[in-house]
Write an enzyme that holds these catalytic residues in place. Structure first.
Site, short mmCIF file in Angstrom:
data_model
loop_
_atom_site.label_atom_id
_atom_site.label_comp_id
_atom_site.label_asym_id
_atom_site.label_seq_id
_atom_site.Cartn_x
_atom_site.Cartn_y
_atom_site.Cartn_z
N ARG A 114 0.83 -1.23 0.00
CA ARG A 114 0.00 0.00 0.00
C ARG A 114 0.86 1.27 0.00
NH1 ARG A 114 -2.24 -3.65 -1.09
NH2 ARG A 114 -4.15 -4.55 -0.28
N SER A 170 -10.71 -1.22 3.46
CA SER A 170 -9.98 -1.52 4.70
C SER A 170 -9.48 -0.22 5.33
CB SER A 170 -8.78 -2.41 4.41
OG SER A 170 -9.22 -3.66 3.95
N GLU A 199 -4.82 2.62 6.62
CA GLU A 199 -4.61 2.50 5.17
C GLU A 199 -5.36 3.64 4.48
OE1 GLU A 199 -5.12 -1.40 3.47
OE2 GLU A 199 -6.00 -0.58 1.64
C1 FAD Z 1 -15.56 -1.54 -0.82
C2 FAD Z 1 -14.10 -1.20 -1.01
C3 FAD Z 1 -13.19 -2.23 -1.17
C4 FAD Z 1 -11.83 -1.94 -1.36
N1 FAD Z 1 -10.96 -2.96 -1.51
C5 FAD Z 1 -9.64 -2.69 -1.71
C6 FAD Z 1 -8.71 -3.75 -1.88
O1 FAD Z 1 -9.04 -4.92 -1.89
N2 FAD Z 1 -7.42 -3.41 -2.08
C7 FAD Z 1 -6.98 -2.12 -2.11
O2 FAD Z 1 -5.78 -1.88 -2.31
N3 FAD Z 1 -7.85 -1.10 -1.93
C8 FAD Z 1 -9.16 -1.35 -1.72
N4 FAD Z 1 -10.04 -0.32 -1.54
C9 FAD Z 1 -9.53 1.06 -1.50
C10 FAD Z 1 -9.52 1.78 -2.85
O3 FAD Z 1 -10.49 1.26 -3.71
C11 FAD Z 1 -8.17 1.76 -3.54
O4 FAD Z 1 -7.15 2.25 -2.70
C12 FAD Z 1 -8.22 2.60 -4.83
O5 FAD Z 1 -7.11 2.27 -5.60
C13 FAD Z 1 -8.23 4.10 -4.56
O6 FAD Z 1 -8.48 4.76 -5.79
P1 FAD Z 1 -9.32 6.12 -5.84
O7 FAD Z 1 -9.34 6.58 -7.23
O8 FAD Z 1 -10.64 5.93 -5.20
O9 FAD Z 1 -8.41 7.06 -4.96
P2 FAD Z 1 -8.88 8.18 -3.93
O10 FAD Z 1 -9.56 7.53 -2.77
O11 FAD Z 1 -9.62 9.24 -4.64
O12 FAD Z 1 -7.48 8.74 -3.47
C14 FAD Z 1 -6.59 7.94 -2.70
C15 FAD Z 1 -5.26 8.66 -2.62
O13 FAD Z 1 -4.71 8.74 -3.94
C16 FAD Z 1 -4.50 10.10 -4.33
N5 FAD Z 1 -4.81 10.16 -5.76
C17 FAD Z 1 -5.93 9.74 -6.40
N6 FAD Z 1 -5.80 9.90 -7.72
C18 FAD Z 1 -4.57 10.43 -7.92
C19 FAD Z 1 -3.83 10.83 -9.08
N7 FAD Z 1 -4.34 10.71 -10.31
N8 FAD Z 1 -2.59 11.34 -8.91
C20 FAD Z 1 -2.04 11.49 -7.68
N9 FAD Z 1 -2.70 11.13 -6.55
C21 FAD Z 1 -3.93 10.59 -6.68
C22 FAD Z 1 -5.42 10.94 -3.44
O14 FAD Z 1 -4.89 12.24 -3.25
C23 FAD Z 1 -5.38 10.11 -2.14
O15 FAD Z 1 -4.21 10.41 -1.40
C24 FAD Z 1 -11.40 -0.59 -1.36
C25 FAD Z 1 -12.32 0.45 -1.19
C26 FAD Z 1 -13.67 0.15 -1.01
C27 FAD Z 1 -14.65 1.27 -0.84
#
Ligand code: FAD
Length: 290
Positions: A161, A211, A281
């Site tokens: 992560r 998580s 996380e």
């Molecule tokens: C139901 C559920 C299940 C999940 N299961 C998992 C799992 O199994 N494994 C896992 O790893 N994660 C999981 N996640 C967490 C999440 O889906 C991942 O971490 C995902 O990759 C985050 O992407 P996002 O676009 O939503 O990022 P955001 O939540 O919008 O942002 C997360 C971070 O990334 C930064 N960010 C976003 N986009 C960019 C960009 N283009 N450039 C620079 N920084 C950026 C933001 O500033 C922030 O710090 C889960 C979430 C949910 C709700």
């Protein structure tokens, strides 16, 4: 480009939590991102970036400066030999389906993980022992002055992560992934399998951020939390999920402050019971940074 004042960020997070952005915009292209950065620089505003908001806990007071939402654009996706070139705003699920159609496998373990490619790269998203970082060839980023740079996988600092991009002013705009040729049917079967496993384990009915805590080395956070008696614990409308103890769910009108308090209580209980400090996380956004 349109800039919105006081856009409520709870509309843009899977937790349905978060106060207003001082200023907010969506972007369609890399040029739009550069334009937004120039706008913020001219107005001396700090810049924050969000993707699909699925790993975010945003303060009830909101975020100062300009919040750029990447997940409404940068959605190009194409094949170059056995590589996929994908915009950072593409949703992971679209990427996986696209790869499957082209008989390119590897990313099936991410089936059911919400979020954008940009967020997944920053977080080195993973599941079932695998992470996206392994499949990355290079990442194109912009600094907050709009300068482009390509970072090769070996320099991305991918770990559990973690990536080198956390806490620095770099915006992911495009990613090159190297996948492998596989039978389409095999890929599709794996996808269905992983989605099924998730449905059984995760509380998908209530808003959440996935998580909340990282798994400590050799341990499973959910088990430590459950053993410490935290399952079902509630502050305001934030509750440690009854289905999966490493999820906190929003039962209706949870505040970020409720979640933060609950995180602290859970950390305290786990520390007392297991002598282990759980590390969040979820990215807690209280000020402007990427
Ligand atoms: C139901 C559920 C299940 C999940 N299961 C998992 C799992 O199994 N494994 C896992 O790893 N994660 C999981 N996640 C967490 C999440 O889906 C991942 O971490 C995902 O990759 C985050 O992407 P996002 O676009 O939503 O990022 P955001 O939540 O919008 O942002 C997360 C971070 O990334 C930064 N960010 C976003 N986009 C960019 C960009 N283009 N450039 C620079 N920084 C950026 C933001 O500033 C922030 O710090 C889960 C979430 C949910 C709700």
């Amino acid at each position: 480009m349109k800039y919105f004042k006081k856009e409520l960020l709870k509309k843009h997070t899977s937790f349905k939590i978060g106060g207003p952005a001082e200023c907010y915009c969506t972007v369609k292209t890399i040029e739009d991102v550069k334009q937004a950065l120039k706008y913020a620089n001219d107005k001396k505003m700090a810049v924050s970036v969000i993707g699909a908001g699925t790993n975010l806990l945003i303060s009830d007071d909101g975020i100062k400066g300009l919040v750029i939402n990447i997940s409404r654009g940068l959605n190009g996706i194409k094949i170059e030999d056995d590589k996929i070139v994908v915009g950072s705003g593409v949703m992971l699920q679209r990427l996986i389906r696209f790869a499957a159609k082209k008989s390119l496998g590897g990313l099936e373990f991410l089936a059911g993980v919400p979020g954008s490619v940009g967020g997944a790269i920053l977080m080195n998203a993973g599941a079932w022992g695998k992470t996206i970082g392994k499949y990355v060839k290079s990442v194109k980023v912009l600094d907050h002055n709009g300068n482009e740079k390509i970072i090769l996988r070996k320099d991305m600092g991918f770990a559990y992560r973690k990536s080198i991009l956390q806490g620095v002013e770099q915006i992911v705009v495009e990613v090159v992934l190297k996948l492998r040729k596989m039978k389409k049917k095999t890929i599709e079967q794996k996808i269905a399998e992983f989605v099924g496993k998730r449905k059984n384990r995760h509380p998908l009915g209530s808003p959440n951020c996935g998580s909340v805590f990282k798994n400590p080395e050799g341990k499973i956070a959910a088990i430590l939390i459950e053993d410490a008696g935290c399952k079902g614990m509630r502050i305001g409308d934030a509750q440690v999920s009854m289905k999966h103890a490493n999820f906190i769910v929003n039962l209706g009108d949870a505040k970020a402050s409720d979640v933060v308090k609950l995180i602290t209580v859970v950390q305290g209980k786990v520390k007392t019971k297991h002598r282990i400090k759980l590390e969040p996380e979820v990215k807690i956004m209280v000020e402007s940074k990427t």
